[in-house]
Design a protein around this motif. Structure first.
Motif, mmCIF file in Angstrom:
data_model
loop_
_atom_site.group_PDB
_atom_site.id
_atom_site.type_symbol
_atom_site.label_atom_id
_atom_site.label_comp_id
_atom_site.label_asym_id
_atom_site.label_seq_id
_atom_site.Cartn_x
_atom_site.Cartn_y
_atom_site.Cartn_z
ATOM 1 N N LEU A 197 0.842 -1.196 0.000
ATOM 2 C CA LEU A 197 0.000 0.000 0.000
ATOM 3 C C LEU A 197 0.873 1.241 0.000
ATOM 4 O O LEU A 197 1.733 1.395 0.870
ATOM 5 N N LEU A 198 0.654 2.114 -0.981
ATOM 6 C CA LEU A 198 1.265 3.434 -0.989
ATOM 7 C C LEU A 198 0.137 4.396 -0.666
ATOM 8 O O LEU A 198 -0.765 4.629 -1.480
ATOM 9 N N PHE A 199 0.144 4.907 0.564
ATOM 10 C CA PHE A 199 -0.932 5.757 1.070
ATOM 11 C C PHE A 199 -0.407 7.175 1.193
ATOM 12 O O PHE A 199 0.535 7.438 1.935
ATOM 13 N N VAL A 200 -1.006 8.108 0.450
ATOM 14 C CA VAL A 200 -0.553 9.498 0.418
ATOM 15 C C VAL A 200 -1.575 10.343 1.171
ATOM 16 O O VAL A 200 -2.743 10.392 0.782
ATOM 17 N N SER A 201 -1.126 10.987 2.255
ATOM 18 C CA SER A 201 -2.082 11.730 3.068
ATOM 19 C C SER A 201 -1.390 12.730 3.969
ATOM 20 O O SER A 201 -0.221 12.574 4.310
ATOM 21 N N HIS A 202 -2.152 13.745 4.377
ATOM 22 C CA HIS A 202 -1.731 14.674 5.423
ATOM 23 C C HIS A 202 -2.392 14.302 6.745
ATOM 24 O O HIS A 202 -2.149 14.947 7.760
ATOM 25 N N ASP A 203 -3.242 13.297 6.741
ATOM 26 C CA ASP A 203 -3.985 12.884 7.930
ATOM 27 C C ASP A 203 -3.100 11.978 8.791
ATOM 28 O O ASP A 203 -3.004 10.775 8.557
ATOM 29 N N THR A 204 -2.465 12.567 9.787
ATOM 30 C CA THR A 204 -1.490 11.835 10.592
ATOM 31 C C THR A 204 -2.126 10.671 11.342
ATOM 32 O O THR A 204 -1.491 9.629 11.499
ATOM 33 N N ALA A 205 -3.364 10.823 11.772
ATOM 34 C CA ALA A 205 -4.019 9.736 12.507
ATOM 35 C C ALA A 205 -4.205 8.512 11.620
ATOM 36 O O ALA A 205 -3.938 7.383 12.045
ATOM 37 N N THR A 206 -4.634 8.729 10.390
ATOM 38 C CA THR A 206 -4.841 7.612 9.475
ATOM 39 C C THR A 206 -3.513 6.988 9.071
ATOM 40 O O THR A 206 -3.395 5.762 8.983
ATOM 41 N N VAL A 207 -2.495 7.814 8.841
ATOM 42 C CA VAL A 207 -1.176 7.281 8.513
ATOM 43 C C VAL A 207 -0.700 6.369 9.637
ATOM 44 O O VAL A 207 -0.222 5.261 9.399
ATOM 45 N N ILE B 46 2.949 20.511 21.451
ATOM 46 C CA ILE B 46 2.143 19.299 21.361
ATOM 47 C C ILE B 46 2.043 18.729 22.768
ATOM 48 O O ILE B 46 3.054 18.525 23.434
ATOM 49 N N LEU B 47 0.822 18.493 23.234
ATOM 50 C CA LEU B 47 0.640 17.961 24.574
ATOM 51 C C LEU B 47 0.934 16.479 24.638
ATOM 52 O O LEU B 47 1.418 15.976 25.637
ATOM 53 N N SER B 48 0.620 15.759 23.563
ATOM 54 C CA SER B 48 0.845 14.319 23.543
ATOM 55 C C SER B 48 0.964 13.866 22.103
ATOM 56 O O SER B 48 0.203 14.303 21.252
ATOM 57 N N SER B 49 1.898 12.969 21.836
ATOM 58 C CA SER B 49 2.012 12.466 20.468
ATOM 59 C C SER B 49 1.057 11.306 20.230
ATOM 60 O O SER B 49 0.874 10.876 19.114
ATOM 61 N N ASP B 50 0.412 10.822 21.272
ATOM 62 C CA ASP B 50 -0.496 9.694 21.112
ATOM 63 C C ASP B 50 -1.909 10.120 20.732
ATOM 64 O O ASP B 50 -2.708 9.301 20.330
ATOM 65 N N PHE B 51 -2.222 11.392 20.840
ATOM 66 C CA PHE B 51 -3.596 11.803 20.574
ATOM 67 C C PHE B 51 -3.989 11.601 19.127
ATOM 68 O O PHE B 51 -5.149 11.417 18.824
ATOM 69 N N PHE B 52 -3.047 11.579 18.214
ATOM 70 C CA PHE B 52 -3.389 11.374 16.808
ATOM 71 C C PHE B 52 -4.041 10.017 16.611
ATOM 72 O O PHE B 52 -5.069 9.884 15.995
ATOM 73 N N ALA B 53 -3.425 8.972 17.143
ATOM 74 C CA ALA B 53 -3.935 7.611 16.960
ATOM 75 C C ALA B 53 -5.208 7.394 17.752
ATOM 76 O O ALA B 53 -6.092 6.671 17.337
#
Length: 186
Positions: free
Chosen positions: A95-105, A175-182
């Motif tokens: 899969l080559l997934f192109v996105s700016h959506d960090t949570a989905t990446v 950034i308060l937390s790097s885990d909030f994206f996921a």
């Protein structure tokens, strides 16, 4: 719609028998109802994307390239697409997934490449690269804040989709937390 499924699948190398065998799966996944029998020129961009994604993922690709097109649909269809993408990747599809959506990446990619102004700026785990991307976004915001402060303006317009951030006393973003994206998708 229906004709586009047959034409697209034929171009992708499926035989008429294979298309016939997969047609109901494609139509069901696209979930566009009676529009399947309407000309594609009557479709919204979301309906076109639904149909294209359904065809492309039904043909058992070896490599699948997906860009920001998933963003044009509703949350239910996006979740359905993510489930199908995970299944394809689990079955060995590249899969080559192109996105700016960090949570989905972070959700569907194990590794990522960061491009900045057409050049590779980073490579690593999806967590490392999305953190690097957010740092670039935040640094850009902080640079704009500094420029605004120096020029005497009173408003800073942040880029879209910056959430769960805190502005400190000097107008810098942290950034308060790097885990909030996921966590948005768990």
């Amino acid at each position: 719609g229906r004709e586009n499924v047959w034409m697209n699948a034929s171009i992708l190398g499926l035989s008429q028998d294979a298309i016939g065998a997969k047609f109901e799966e494609i139509a069901s996944f696209a979930d566009i109802g009676d529009f399947m029998d309407q000309p594609i020129k009557t479709y919204s961009s979301g309906m076109m994307m639904r149909l294209a994604f359904a065809v492309q993922t039904a043909i058992d690709p070896a490599i699948l390239i997906v860009d920001e097109a998933l963003s044009v649909n509703d949350a239910f269809f996006q979740a359905k697409c993510m489930t199908r993408l995970r299944k394809l990747v689990d079955n060995g599809v590249t899969l080559l997934f192109v996105s700016h959506d960090t949570a989905t990446v972070r959700q569907i990619c194990s590794r990522a490449v960061l491009l900045s102004q057409g050049e590779m700026a980073g490579f690593g785990t999806s967590a490392e690269v999305t953190d690097q991307y957010m740092k670039i976004v935040i640094d850009g915001y902080n640079d704009r804040a500094k420029t605004v402060r120096q020029s005497g303006q009173t408003e800073i317009h942040p880029p879209a989709k910056i959430e769960n951030l805190k502005k400190n006393d000097s107008d810098e973003i942290q950034i308060l937390s790097s885990d909030f994206f996921a966590s948005q998708y768990l």
